[in-house]
Scaffold this active site. Structure first.
Site, PDB file in Angstrom:
ATOM      1  N   ARG A 162      34.007  35.963  43.472  1.00 56.25           N
ATOM      2  CA  ARG A 162      34.518  36.980  44.410  1.00 56.25           C
ATOM      3  C   ARG A 162      33.365  37.840  44.957  1.00 56.25           C
ATOM      4  NH1 ARG A 162      38.442  34.268  43.502  1.00 56.25           N
ATOM      5  NH2 ARG A 162      40.607  34.989  43.391  1.00 56.25           N
ATOM      6  N   SER A 234      45.128  40.544  44.125  1.00 53.95           N
ATOM      7  CA  SER A 234      44.492  41.125  42.937  1.00 53.95           C
ATOM      8  C   SER A 234      43.715  42.363  43.347  1.00 53.95           C
ATOM      9  CB  SER A 234      43.514  40.131  42.316  1.00 53.95           C
ATOM     10  OG  SER A 234      44.158  38.938  41.973  1.00 53.95           O
ATOM     11  N   GLU A 330      38.435  44.621  43.258  1.00 56.25           N
ATOM     12  CA  GLU A 330      38.069  43.465  44.068  1.00 56.25           C
ATOM     13  C   GLU A 330      38.229  43.847  45.538  1.00 56.25           C
ATOM     14  OE1 GLU A 330      40.263  40.278  45.846  1.00 56.25           O
ATOM     15  OE2 GLU A 330      40.225  39.345  43.864  1.00 56.25           O
TER      16      GLU A 330
END
Ligand code: EPU
Length: 334
Positions: A162, A234, A330
């Protein structure tokens, strides 16, 4: 190029946060970018893709450029693969469906990830055992400071979990115009390693389309539809721990789920950490942790970005206190 003033972003971010952009500019072609830099320079610029990995905590005072560069084109083709050029403003999932429709493999595990193609490399999107970097060949991006378009190879993008150079050294410094992906024409490199997929495919033939259908079914059953309940997927990343830190954690909490990444790194699901702190399904004013997946923070309708941010900090603090592990967002916070 289209320009709007004091434009509401409520329908342009999947959290559904109602803030305004002072100057909202729609970029439909590379030439718009050259014209923009010529007339305005590159100060005070934010770039908006699908608004699906973003928490807006205030009005945007500078210039907000919306990427609507479109187009899907096969550049080179051989017996086994196709190299596809995709406009950064294309919707990611619609592009996946285009690939599935044409029998091109490699991205079916990433079906239904919200957002745009141009935003995909920024956080190296991934799901069910596959990441963007697995099919990525390169991208074109307008580099604000250089005032011209640059070509980035895969290595130059510095992909990680990520993560990419566009979240670090080149943060807010580029506008991704076109992305190049290599897809396969054969069914031979399908990835069904992820438990949930193999379970969903029991008794069914494995194909590009059946994997895409399985992923869509799994995501729809576990993740909230942003059109119904605002969210940004998320909210936090999973945690990567060193061997040593992990063994301390495991000693105190023997049931901690984990995945070995390499000799030195062990990944722990943040969903589990949050779940163990008792946050699953917990509502806090207009926000809270989703009932089926606590890694996802939701907007029950009228949350402000500040309220979601405050709640996320509470979650972070509790996880830190209980496990002595730091979880980090994130999503991008503006
Ligand atoms: N878990 C719990 N409680 C829950 C849910 C999960 O304890 O309520 C634990 C379980 O141990 C489970 C583990 O968390 O095995 C992992 O859960 P899951 O397989 O749902 O995946 P995840 O690690 O939470 C990641 C991505 C998702 C992606 C899925 C599937 C991140 C931050 N998230 O979630 O990506 O769809 O894997 O590959 O890496 C996103 O980035 O927005 C996103 C949704």
């Amino acid at each position: 190029m289209r320009k709007l003033e004091n434009h509401s972003l409520k329908d342009l971010n999947t959290f559904g946060i109602d803030v305004n952009a002072r100057d909202f500019i729609v970029i439909e072609h590379e030439t718009d970018l050259f014209r923009w830099v010529e007339s305005h320079g590159y100060e005070d610029i934010h770039v908006l893709g699908g608004g699906s990995n973003l928490l807006l905590t205030q009005d945007i005072d500078g210039y907000l450029l919306k990427n609507e560069i479109k187009g899907i084109e096969i550049i080179v083709e051989d017996e086994e693969t196709v190299l596809v050029e995709v406009g950064g403003g294309e919707n990611w999932h619609e592009f996946v469906l285009w690939a599935v429709e044409h029998g091109y493999g490699g991205i079916e595990n990433m079906s239904l990830i919200p957002g745009t193609v141009g935003a995909a490399p920024i956080q190296n999107i991934g799901a069910y055992g596959v990441e963007l970097k697995d099919v990525f060949e390169g991208l074109n991006a307008f580099h604000w400071e250089k005032g011209e378009e640059w070509v980035f190879t895969k290595e130059e993008c510095g992909f990680g979990y990520r993560d990419s150079v566009f979240k670090r050294a080149l943060r807010n410094k580029v506008f991704i115009t076109r992305v190049y992906l290599r897809l396969t024409k054969q069914n031979h490199s399908l990835n069904t390693s992820y438990g949930a997929i193999s379970k969903e495919l029991t008794g069914k033939a494995v194909s590009i389309r059946s994997i895409s259908d399985a992923v869509i079914a799994i995501r729809q059953s576990k993740l909230p539809d942003p059109k119904v309940l605002g969210n940004s997927g998320s909210f936090f990343k999973n945690v990567e721990l060193s061997k040593e830190t992990f063994s301390n954690l495991q000693e105190a909490f023997p049931s901690v789920p984990h995945y070995i990444m390499d000799e030195q790194t062990i990944k722990v699901p943040t969903a589990w950490l949050i779940d163990q702190c008792g946050f699953k399904g917990v509502r806090y004013g207009e926000t809270g942790c989703y009932e089926k997946q606590p890694l996802v923070l939701v907007n029950y309708g009228h949350a402000t970005g500040a309220e979601i941010l405050e709640f996320s900090k509470k979650v972070q603090k509790k996880v830190q206190e209980k496990f002595n592990v730091r979880i980090s967002p994130e999503v991008n916070i503006w």
